[in-house]
Structure formats: C-alpha cells, structure tokens
Design an enzyme around this catalytic site. Structure first.
Site, PDB file in Angstrom:
ATOM      1  N   ARG A 214       0.848  -1.183   0.000  1.00 24.94           N
ATOM      2  CA  ARG A 214       0.000   0.000   0.000  1.00 24.94           C
ATOM      3  C   ARG A 214       0.892   1.244   0.000  1.00 24.94           C
ATOM      4  O   ARG A 214       1.851   1.329   0.777  1.00 24.94           O
ATOM      5  CB  ARG A 214      -0.921   0.018   1.230  1.00 24.94           C
TER       6      ARG A 214
ATOM      7  N   HIS B  24       1.165  -0.303 -10.295  1.00 24.63           N
ATOM      8  CA  HIS B  24       0.217  -1.112  -9.522  1.00 24.63           C
ATOM      9  C   HIS B  24      -0.121  -2.414 -10.257  1.00 24.63           C
ATOM     10  O   HIS B  24      -1.295  -2.741 -10.469  1.00 24.63           O
ATOM     11  CB  HIS B  24      -1.063  -0.317  -9.226  1.00 24.63           C
TER      12      HIS B  24
END
Length: 308
Positions: free
Chosen positions: A224, A271
């Site tokens: 994250r 990502h």
C-alpha cells in the site's frame, strides 16, 4: 440462492462467465444479478470501486465478499454490518510471489548494472554474494507475505517475517509486535512491504524507521502506498537506501511531476505487482460461499477491530 455482483462493467465482463462456472463446479445452485435493489440477496460480491456504498437495505445478506485483498476502502463503512471477507486466492498470491521474487533477485544479482551498462565495458570484477548472505525482511505475514517469504526462503535467502501478531512458519524467523519491528528493519538487506493499510500502518515507514535499514538496503513496496512517507524515502535514498521499487502510491496514477519518476534510485511500476484474476478468484468466492453454507468460517474473514 441469490448473489449480487456489485462491480463495474469492466469487472463484470471478466466474471459473467467465470462466476457461474465456479458455482457449478462447487455445486451451488444460484442466480447472479447486478440489480442493486435485490435486497433479498444472500451474498454480495463487491468491487471497492463499484457502485455500491450503502449496505443498510441488505438485511438478509450473509456476507460481503470483496474482490480485492485490501479492504481499507470498505472496512470503515458504517452501513456495513454484514460479515466482510477479503480476497485470498491462488492467483493473487502467486502473482505477488512472482513480482517480489523477480525484483528481489534483480537487486541480489545486480542486474541493473548490466541492463543499463551496455557501453562496451566488460564488467567481471565482482560477483554477487550467495542468497544465504543476503537478509530479507517481509513486513506483513498474511497470505501474500507468507507466500513471498516462503518463496524467497526456498531460493536460499534468510527471511525474517514481521506481523502484528505472532506467527509460526517453518523456515521463517517470525517476529511480532512493536518492540520487534526495529529488529526486523535492522536485519533487512531487502525489505518487502506487504502490510494492510490501517491507522497504525499509515506512514509506518517514516524517517526514523527508514534510518534503521542497513546501508545499501533495497526496498520493495507492492503493498500500500501510504505505508511510506514519501519525503522520508526520498531523503533516505541519499543516505542508506540503495534503490526502491514501488508499485503502489499515495496518489494513483502517480502524477507525472512526482520526483519518483526521474529519480535514478527509484523504479516505478504501475500497480501491477498482483491483481485479482477472475479465473481463480471466482473459485475462491464459490469456495467461501460453500463454507458459509456449511457453517464454516470463510477464508479471509475480516477482523473489523484490526482493520483487515
């Protein structure tokens, strides 16, 4: 049995065939609808960026099954009183294992020096150490962290895993609790961040924590973005961190003017470290519904107090 698929059109195009097939394999007789007004639904398959935010009307729903491993965008939803289940499946774990292993080995064998050094110079003056001398620390020992830790250990790296609560995993030096976090960081020649995002982990890797890493350490963040204080990391790259490969960020997509893009000691990936793959995720959803129907605890049941 009725199931609502609460996702976008982009999600549905991947699940409209895989979910029915998975339910058939699991011998679950069900109908799937995208009608959010089907308030009598038994289960909700939920995409965090989908159209559903108010769970109040779904009084008969037995569980909400999240399509992603991360639940930070839904776990604090005050209308959500139903059990929440995060995604744990083979495809998600294997994808993360492959990304983390690839970049760990890239650092370990010094691949960048040759990939970016095609200038006619024959560089054979040094050899990488064996994996057994390169210490790896994985922060976060859930399904993804455990899978990565075990894969790296199988290559030969000595691996320390840190988590909030104590784990016992064969071959892994498992540490837990705040007091052991500093020890885990001090022994990290390669640091892998796979913690969930909670109030406690937000900006966990600040200037003080980053300073504990050994000189020449490498950092991987496929977990994250907000786990890291960006300004602190940029400063640490001039001090003790040799290189950081970052897959997740505080703002996504990463703004084009962000310093990470041009920094010679930072690799940005968009990502992609691991994604939920419909083919395997559909089976995970079906298995969990079968478990709930059989009176068993679903795999990945979220602890609301812990946030994951």
């Amino acid at each position: 049995m009725k199931i609502i698929f609460a996702g976008t059109d982009d999600h549905w195009c991947h699940y409209q065939t895989t979910l029915p097939a998975a339910f058939k394999r699991a011998e679950i007789d069900t109908s799937i609808t995208r009608d959010l007004e089907a308030y009598d639904a038994d289960y909700i398959v939920f995409a965090p960026n989908g159209p559903l935010s108010d769970f109040t009307p779904y009084t008969k729903t037995k569980a909400v099954l999240n399509l992603w491993a991360g639940v930070e965008t839904i776990v604090g939803n005050a209308t959500l009183t139903q059990p929440l289940v995060r995604m744990i499946d083979h495809g998600l774990t294997q994808g993360m294992v492959e990304w983390v292993s690839a970049h760990s080995l890239r650092y370990h064998v010094g691949m960048d020096a040759h990939i970016h050094g095609q200038d006619g110079t024959w560089r054979n003056t040094s050899w990488p150490p064996l994996a057994e001398t390169r210490r790896v620390t994985v922060l976060g020992m859930g399904a993804l962290g455990t899978g990565c830790a075990q894969a790296l250990r199988s290559i030969g790296f000595p691996v320390t895993g840190w988590s909030r609560t104590q784990k016992t995993i064969d071959g892994i030096n498992c540490l837990s609790g705040d007091a052991a976090l500093d020890e885990a960081l001090r022994s990290a020649d390669v640091l892998v961040l796979l913690l969930p995002l909670t109030d406690e982990t937000n900006n966990l890797l600040d200037a003080q924590k980053l300073a504990l890493l050994p000189k020449g350490a490498f950092l991987l963040n496929p977990g994250r973005g907000p786990l890291i204080d960006d300004d602190a990391l940029l400063a640490a790259l001039d001090q003790n961190i040799a290189h950081a490969t970052l897959d997740v960020f505080n703002t996504e997509p990463l703004p084009t003017d962000h310093p990470y893009w041009a920094h010679r000691q930072v690799t940005v990936t968009p990502h992609i470290a691991s994604v939920t793959r419909a083919a395997t995720a559909a089976d995970a959803i079906a298995r969990n519904i079968r478990r709930i129907e059989n009176g068993q605890t679903p795999i990945g049941l979220v602890d609301r107090t812990a946030g994951y």
